[in-house]
Structures are given as structure tokens and as C-alpha cells.
Motif scaffolding. Sequence first.
Motif, short mmCIF file in Angstrom:
data_model
loop_
_atom_site.label_atom_id
_atom_site.label_comp_id
_atom_site.label_asym_id
_atom_site.label_seq_id
_atom_site.Cartn_x
_atom_site.Cartn_y
_atom_site.Cartn_z
N MET A 23 41.34 -94.13 33.03
CA MET A 23 41.10 -95.15 34.04
C MET A 23 41.62 -94.64 35.39
O MET A 23 42.67 -94.04 35.47
N PHE A 24 40.88 -94.90 36.42
CA PHE A 24 41.28 -94.56 37.79
C PHE A 24 42.57 -95.30 38.10
O PHE A 24 42.70 -96.49 37.84
N ASN A 25 43.56 -94.60 38.64
CA ASN A 25 44.84 -95.24 38.96
C ASN A 25 44.91 -95.48 40.46
O ASN A 25 45.27 -94.61 41.24
N PHE A 26 44.56 -96.69 40.83
CA PHE A 26 44.51 -97.12 42.23
C PHE A 26 45.84 -96.88 42.93
O PHE A 26 45.90 -96.41 44.06
N PHE A 27 46.95 -97.20 42.28
CA PHE A 27 48.25 -97.12 42.92
C PHE A 27 48.74 -95.69 43.08
O PHE A 27 49.43 -95.39 44.04
N SER A 28 48.38 -94.81 42.18
CA SER A 28 48.72 -93.39 42.37
C SER A 28 48.01 -92.85 43.60
O SER A 28 48.58 -92.11 44.39
N VAL B 147 55.90 -94.93 52.74
CA VAL B 147 56.23 -96.18 52.06
C VAL B 147 57.37 -95.93 51.07
O VAL B 147 57.42 -94.91 50.39
N ASP B 148 58.30 -96.86 51.00
CA ASP B 148 59.42 -96.78 50.05
C ASP B 148 58.87 -96.67 48.64
O ASP B 148 58.11 -97.52 48.18
N SER B 149 59.25 -95.65 47.90
CA SER B 149 58.73 -95.42 46.55
C SER B 149 59.11 -96.53 45.58
O SER B 149 58.45 -96.74 44.58
N ASN B 150 60.18 -97.28 45.87
CA ASN B 150 60.57 -98.40 45.01
C ASN B 150 59.56 -99.55 45.07
O ASN B 150 59.57 -100.42 44.20
N LEU B 151 58.73 -99.56 46.08
CA LEU B 151 57.72 -100.60 46.22
C LEU B 151 56.77 -100.63 45.03
O LEU B 151 56.29 -101.68 44.64
N PHE B 152 56.54 -99.50 44.40
CA PHE B 152 55.57 -99.39 43.32
C PHE B 152 56.20 -99.28 41.94
O PHE B 152 55.52 -98.99 40.98
N LEU C 197 47.03 -94.65 46.17
CA LEU C 197 47.65 -95.30 47.32
C LEU C 197 48.98 -94.64 47.68
O LEU C 197 49.25 -94.37 48.85
N LYS C 198 49.80 -94.37 46.67
CA LYS C 198 51.09 -93.71 46.90
C LYS C 198 50.90 -92.35 47.56
O LYS C 198 51.66 -91.96 48.44
N GLY C 199 49.88 -91.63 47.13
CA GLY C 199 49.60 -90.32 47.69
C GLY C 199 49.20 -90.37 49.16
O GLY C 199 49.48 -89.45 49.92
#
Length: 87
Positions: free
Chosen positions: A1-6, A15-20, A8-10
Motif C-alpha cells: 500500500m502507498f504510504n502517504f505519511f512516509s 516538521v517535528d518528527s514526533n508529529l507522525f 509527506l515526511k520526506g
Amino acid sequence: MFNFFSELKGRLSKVDSNLFCEYNIVNMSGRLLYAEGHCGITVITQTSVAFKLKKGRAVVEGKDLVLSELTENTLLLQGKIDKVEIF
């Protein structure tokens, strides 16, 4: 499955990494819901889906809800999504 949040993080390096780190949920036009970070489904009916999160739970209410994809920590729901609550 496509990982939308990965993806976005990239793209959002400042952005603070703790957000995710706990969970991520995207409701797309009230017809499709993508969730990342679930710890197991506790309720699944045509009108309600509930799942555990690291620090709580999520409840999705709607009509004709169908779990169209499920992995160890992601899920994809389709149907008419009326409400999403985090407890």
C-alpha cells in the motif's frame, strides 16, 4: 500500500518528527478513510468501525462501511463517513 505519511515526511523536512509518531488519519471527501498507526480493530459493522491506537482509540461512524484493505498498522475504509472521533 502507498504510504502517504512516509511521502509527506520526506517532503517536509522541517516538521517535528514526533508529529507522525502515534497515528495519522485522512478522511477523503467523506467516502474514503486511510488510517496509519492502528493497533487492532475492535468493532466492525456496516455503520461503525473502531480501532485501538497507541494512546486511545478511534471510532468511525457512517453508512455502508467496508474495510477494503488492512495491514499490520494501516487500514482503508470505504463508504459514507459521517464522523471520526478520537478518544
